[in-house]
Enzyme design. Structure first.
Site, PDB file in Angstrom:
ATOM      1  N   GLU A  59       0.569  -1.177   0.020  1.00 24.40           N
ATOM      2  CA  GLU A  59      -0.037  -0.093  -0.105  1.00 24.40           C
ATOM      3  C   GLU A  59       0.853   1.135  -0.174  1.00 24.40           C
ATOM      4  O   GLU A  59       1.771   1.265   0.831  1.00 24.40           O
ATOM      5  CB  GLU A  59      -0.924  -0.012   1.152  1.00 24.40           C
ATOM      6  N   ARG A 283       4.303 -12.525  10.084  1.00 24.99           N
ATOM      7  CA  ARG A 283       5.076 -11.269  10.069  1.00 24.99           C
ATOM      8  C   ARG A 283       6.617 -11.277  10.462  1.00 24.99           C
ATOM      9  O   ARG A 283       6.626 -12.148  11.437  1.00 24.99           O
ATOM     10  CB  ARG A 283       4.294 -10.275  10.769  1.00 24.99           C
ATOM     11  N   LYS A 293       3.702   0.733   9.542  1.00 25.47           N
ATOM     12  CA  LYS A 293       4.097   2.164   9.217  1.00 25.47           C
ATOM     13  C   LYS A 293       3.699   3.330   9.819  1.00 25.47           C
ATOM     14  O   LYS A 293       3.973   4.405   9.992  1.00 25.47           O
ATOM     15  CB  LYS A 293       3.540   2.201   7.675  1.00 25.47           C
TER      16      LYS A 293
END
Ligand code: ATP
Ligand code: MG
Length: 581
Positions: A59, A283, A293
């Site tokens: 993204e 992850r 982020k």
């Protein structure tokens, strides 16, 4: 994955702290197949897939970090190994948070890591197709327009133990839904006034299947489509469908998407589109940093760091500025591998791979951090240029000439007036070798009125020149040094962990309370040998006996600034917790 690693990664919460021998083991051992490689080998063998197609779907709302690097190495690595290709797809379905700056940085970072994508794609390019798919679901009686507020929708959803219930809007006819959805698209309604929902099962044990939202109204400017659209697809109406449009065979994501897989498959089945399959892995989490982020943005926004590329950041751009090599990051990602359970990897392991790579390619140079002046009293008043190897690890590394003269700097802590027994560096009456030069003896120590040592007078042994030593003298210590007349001043930036605790995200209170106040130490007293005047950004250096360094982009021609990439040895110790003494 090695047995050690596997055992170490198995249980949570756990920090993987490899010992030196374990690291050696990781380096040597052939890596066995990870679970995705096993699945792919099966799929190729059974003929299910003729070629493998994966995608990396960032993204564009921030810079990439070491977690993304794991995903990049995995996705690109699989198609490199098994044939096929990987797309770079910007998952830009949220108009509010995305920016072109991030798109460019992401492309730059993926390339720098050493990967080339087949197609550069944007989920926003599929807005038309995704809209058509939503219309198809409405036509099949599988989606409806709901006027409820988000609070009402949440209340009607039920709980994991109690089924939810449908409201009256679910009874709308196909015609009415088609008309309302077209009106939503045409901009007739305000944000949040209506949503499109899939009609699945309000009693499903999987909460995500309880009539999930597919489209929402958002009157916002999009970085690519401008103001063409005012309705935007939700993740579940965009991601899997984009995978299918691109014929992605293996859609790899992280574990939080496990509950979405059922909906992913439902959409593929009901829309009768290419059967992409979703696979999940844990992850990448790493000690002494944060990875989301949102948190990294706070560090930048609140000026705890100088920017996304601050060398203390876990971002690719930060690690790059710090001097990490792409090869060492790839090696780290590949060797640590992937897991199916949440885990935490020690940042020391990443540093280990960085050091391994730098040792092979770094140019050896001499830099004095804290100078002490030495006068070689019996050396003539001239400069002698001495050859010195650029890198003893690299047979093709060549040599450079370093100047030697009467006046030198050595490190202040390489001299002791009253040495301890095991001190093999310089002390009154003692001998040491100066790297690539001569053996010297300390004769006289000069001090100022406060008793501070200002200068040390030594004599050199002319027959002891490195490479042609006929002195027959054996000394235990070898020191780095620079010749004062040719030395160039340098600023050094030494970095430490950005956080004081292993997992700042899981501590009580705000993660920013755990920032290490001493994560940057600046040394402005350093003197470098003249060869460093030619340093360029891509160069990697080992400052002998000191650590690995690279030129920082803040440098200018008359102001050299170097970043410490990593120390020579794994010498870092966790700050001592006060309660434990
Ligand atoms: P963040 O929480 O840091 O914002 P994200 O998942 O929202 O991360 P995306 O840009 O959506 O970031 O991620 C792009 C791809 O990278 C996704 O496939 C995602 O699963 C993967 N990815 C993101 N973070 C990690 C991580 N820590 N470890 C492994 N893969 C990751
Ligand atoms: Mg995301």
């Amino acid at each position: 994955m090695t047995n050690y690693l596997y055992a170490a990664l198995l249980f949570k919460p756990l920090v993987f702290l490899p010992s030196h021998s374990m690291k050696e083991e990781i380096k040597k051992e052939e890596r066995s197949l990870n679970f995705l490689e096993e699945i792919i080998e099966q799929d190729l063998k059974s003929g299910k897939n003729k070629q493998i197609v994966t995608r990396f779907p960032p993204e564009p709302n921030g810079y990439l970090h070491i977690g993304h690097a794991t995903s990049i190495c995995l996705n690109f690595g699989l198609t490199k190994k098994y044939g096929g290709y990987t797309n770079l797809r910007f998952d830009d379905t949220n108009p509010v948070t995305e920016e072109t700056e991030y798109v460019e940085s992401i492309k730059d970072d993926v390339r720098w890591l050493g990967f080339e994508w087949k197609h550069e794609l944007y989920a926003s390019d599929y807005f038309g197709k995704l809209y058509e798919m939503a219309v198809t679901l409405i036509q099949k009686g599988l989606a409806y327009v709901d006027d409820s507020s988000s609070e009402e929708i949440a209340a009607q959803k039920g709980t994991p133990t109690h089924p939810g219930h449908r409201n009256k809007y679910a009874e709308r006819s196909v015609e009415e839904n088609l008309r309302l959805f077209a009106e939503m698209k045409a901009g007739k309604y305000t944000d949040g006034e209506k949503v499109l929902r899939a009609k699945i099962d309000m009693a499903s044990p999987n909460m995500i299947m309880r009539d999930p939202l597919l489209y929402r109204i958002k009157h916002a400017h999009h970085h690519r489509t401008g103001s063409i659209w005012c309705i935007y697809p939700m993740y579940d109406m965009a991601h899997g469908q984009s995978d299918s449009i691109e014929n992605i065979t293996h859609s790899i994501c992280t574990l939080e998407f496990v509950p979405h897989r059922e909906l992913y498959d439902w959409c593929i089945e009901k829309l009768d589109i290419f059967p992409s399959r979703q696979y999940e892995f844990a992850r990448r989490n790493m000690t002494y940093t944060v990875m989301s982020k949102r948190k990294l943005l706070q560090l930048v926004g609140d000026r705890h760091v100088t920017g996304w590329d601050d060398p203390r950041m876990p971002t690719i751009t930060g690690m790059r500025r710090r001097g990490y090599t792409a090869a060492s990051i790839r090696e780290f990602c590949d060797r640590v591998g992937i897991a199916k359970r949440e885990n935490m990897v020690d940042v020391g392991l990443l540093e280990f791979f960085v050091r391994e790579d730098l040792n092979k390619l770094a140019l050896r140079r001499m830099v004095i951090f804290d100078p002490l002046k030495i006068i070689i009293t019996n050396f003539p008043d001239r400069t002698e240029w001495l050859p010195s190897e650029n890198n003893p690890e690299d047979p093709n590394g060549g040599t450079r000439e370093i100047p030697f003269s009467r006046e030198l700097y050595i490190e202040r802590d390489d001299f002791m007036e009253i040495p301890s027994k095991k001190y093999f560096r310089l002390a009154p009456g003692k001998m040491v070798r100066l790297k690539s030069a001569y053996i010297i003896t300390c004769d006289v120590v000069l001090k100022d009125n406060d008793g501070k040592i200002t200068e040390v007078h030594c004599s050199y042994i002319p027959e002891s020149r490195s490479g042609q030593d006929e002195s027959g003298i054996q000394v235990k210590g070898t020191l780095h040094w620079v010749s004062i007349p040719q030395a160039i001043p340098a600023e050094l930036r030494l970095y430490d962990r950005l956080f004081k605790v292993e997992d700042p995200g899981s501590e009580a209170g705000d993660f920013k309370d755990y920032i290490n106040p001493d994560s940057l130490q600046v040394i402005r007293t350093a003197w470098a040998e003249p060869a460093l005047q030619q340093a360029v950004f891509e160069d990697r250096f080992q400052f002998i006996r000191k650590g690995y360094f690279c030129l920082d982009r803040d440098s200018s021609e008359n102001r050299l600034i170097f970043n410490r990439t990593v120390g020579l040895k794994d010498s870092w110790k966790a700050p001592i917790n006060k309660e434990n003494g």
